[in-house]
Design an enzyme around this catalytic site. Structure first.
Site, PDB file in Angstrom:
ATOM      1  N   SER A 176       0.797  -1.223   0.000  1.00 17.94           N
ATOM      2  CA  SER A 176       0.000   0.000   0.000  1.00 17.94           C
ATOM      3  C   SER A 176       0.828   1.271   0.000  1.00 17.94           C
ATOM      4  CB  SER A 176      -0.942  -0.002   1.200  1.00 17.94           C
ATOM      5  OG  SER A 176      -0.233  -0.202   2.397  1.00 17.94           O
ATOM      6  N   HIS A 204      -5.430  -3.270  -2.652  1.00 21.11           N
ATOM      7  CA  HIS A 204      -5.113  -2.300  -3.710  1.00 21.11           C
ATOM      8  C   HIS A 204      -4.999  -2.937  -5.094  1.00 21.11           C
ATOM      9  CE1 HIS A 204      -4.319   0.888  -0.747  1.00 21.11           C
ATOM     10  NE2 HIS A 204      -3.920  -0.121   0.002  1.00 21.11           N
ATOM     11  N   LYS A 236     -11.672   0.940  -1.710  1.00 18.22           N
ATOM     12  CA  LYS A 236     -10.663   1.512  -2.608  1.00 18.22           C
ATOM     13  C   LYS A 236     -11.233   1.480  -4.040  1.00 18.22           C
ATOM     14  CE  LYS A 236      -7.438   0.008   0.888  1.00 18.22           C
ATOM     15  NZ  LYS A 236      -7.650   1.162   1.764  1.00 18.22           N
TER      16      LYS A 236
END
Ligand SMILES: Cc1ncc(COP(=O)(O)O)c(C=O)c1O
Length: 392
Positions: A176, A204, A236
């Protein structure tokens, strides 16, 4: 004795590590209003530009009308509603796993999965740059806890030799704060050779990676046998909130029985699951978002290299610029902000000491013109600030 909070806070300030919360006064997107100032932002994790998508908002609205607002109870009492169930089935389909289980946040999914799978007498081995929620989960589990060198299968193999009990190997999919991706084929090989299980948190990776947004396991073409425990977060690239664990029927049943952060909390609002079902559909089908994002990533890297910035080994939307000193990173972030650009300075303890950075994140919602504005701003700020004193 008393709690000397003032001294603790003063020490944080003195080390340039004091944190402030910018006040957002607009929806997420490239153009935001923060602390009353209009800014062009390169710091959220809305990689595909779905957080403010009209169809996702409409799905949320329709969901609230049909299902009300609150989850009402935990999943095991009477909080597990049809939209939650439909979303779990859609996430299982996305991941190619038999089942998926919804959690309220990624932090809780990681705590839940690790603590349900290992305990005293077992071993948990983690990449030393894993997200804080994974490290906390390992510590909380009571299992023997050890960190291997970043993305280093040989270092993992050495630790596997000394592992006892059930052994869980845990890694971020896309790291990240660095943007690089885990060498999953090698990690999976080492884990399997020792009968350990590999757990991947691909918070992610889902969305940007894989031909259909299926993340790092789709990118590498890995099966459930390679990665038995797969975690994704929904806050996200999905643009909503929550998280999931995907895997075998037995894994999911085990989590329902034993994962305390799953059992003892209220389910997420069902309308949120309705919104995520819509964003999942867009994430899978609108390939242009991934293609445009990849164009922006290439543009940014080429431009940054021309300016002479120190980038990291990343082809993902996370494109950190290494600075080193925390004070210098904060100063650069401030200078960019004075030019209408928002890029966050990331400092210890989020990253190791001496590795403060500007964490640039790109989104499919950005235009090439906006990325050029960022590059112009970076060139200007780095030139004005000059070289680091130690290098001068
Ligand atoms: C790799 C990783 N895992 C887990 C989380 C936590 O997810 P959530 O924000 O849904 O709690 C984050 C960041 O928020 C993350 O970057």
């Amino acid at each position: 004795m008393s709690f000397d909070l003032a001294a603790r806070l003063a020490a944080r300030r003195a080390e340039n590590l004091y944190r402030h919360r910018p006040l957002l006064d607009s929806p997420q997107g490239p153009e935001v209003v923060v602390d009353g100032q209009p800014l062009l932002a390169f710091c959220n994790n809305d990689y595909l530009g779905l957080a403010s998508h009209p169809q996702v908002i409409e799905a949320w609205r329709a969901g609230a009308t049909r299902w009300g607002v609150g989850g009402g109870a935990s999943h095991l009492v009477i909080g597990h509603s049809s939209p939650h169930h439909a979303l779990e089935e859609a996430l299982a389909d996305l991941t190619g796993r038999p089942r998926a289980l919804l959690f309220t946040t990624g932090y809780m999914a990681n705590l839940g999965a690790v603590t349900a799978l290992v305990g005293q007498g077992d071993t948990v081995l983690e990449d030393r740059l894993n997200h804080a929620s994974l490290l906390d989960a390992g510590l909380l589990s009571g299992a023997r806890f050890n960190r291997y060198l970043h993305n280093d299968a040989t270092s993992l193999a050495n630790r596997l030799e000394k592992a006892i009990g059930n052994t869980l190997v845990v890694t971020d999919g896309v790291f990240s704060m660095d943007g690089d991706i885990a060498d999953l084929p090698a990690l999976a090989r080492e884990a399997k050779a020792k009968g350990a299980w590999l757990m991947v948190d691909d918070a992610h990776g889902f969305g940007p990676l894989g031909a259909h947004g299926g993340g790092i396991v789709e990118h590498f073409g890995l099966s459930q046998d390679d990665v038995p425990v797969l975690v994704g977060t929904l806050g996200k690239a999905f643009g909503t909130a929550g998280a999931f664990v995907a895997g075998s029927d037995e894994l999911i049943e085990t989590l329902i029985q034993f994962a305390r952060p799953y059992i003892y909390t209220t389910s997420q609002p069902p309308a949120l699951a309705c919104a995520t079902l819509k964003s999942l559909e867009l994430l899978r089908s609108e390939h242009w978002r991934r293609e445009h994002l990849n164009t922006l990533i290439r543009q940014f890297r080429q431009g940054a290299e021309q300016i002479g910035l120190e980038l990291m080994d990343s082809f993902t939307p996370i494109q950190p610029i290494m600075i080193g000193d925390a004070g210098r990173a904060v100063r650069l972030s401030q200078m960019l902000r004075e030019r209408g650009l928002m890029v966050t300075a990331i400092r210890p303890p989020t990253v190791p000491a001496g590795s403060a950075r500007l964490r640039v994140t790109l989104s499919a919602a950005h235009s090439e013109g906006q990325v050029q504005l960022l590059l112009n701003g970076l060139a200007d700020c780095f030139q004005r600030l000059g070289p680091e004193p130690s290098h001068a």
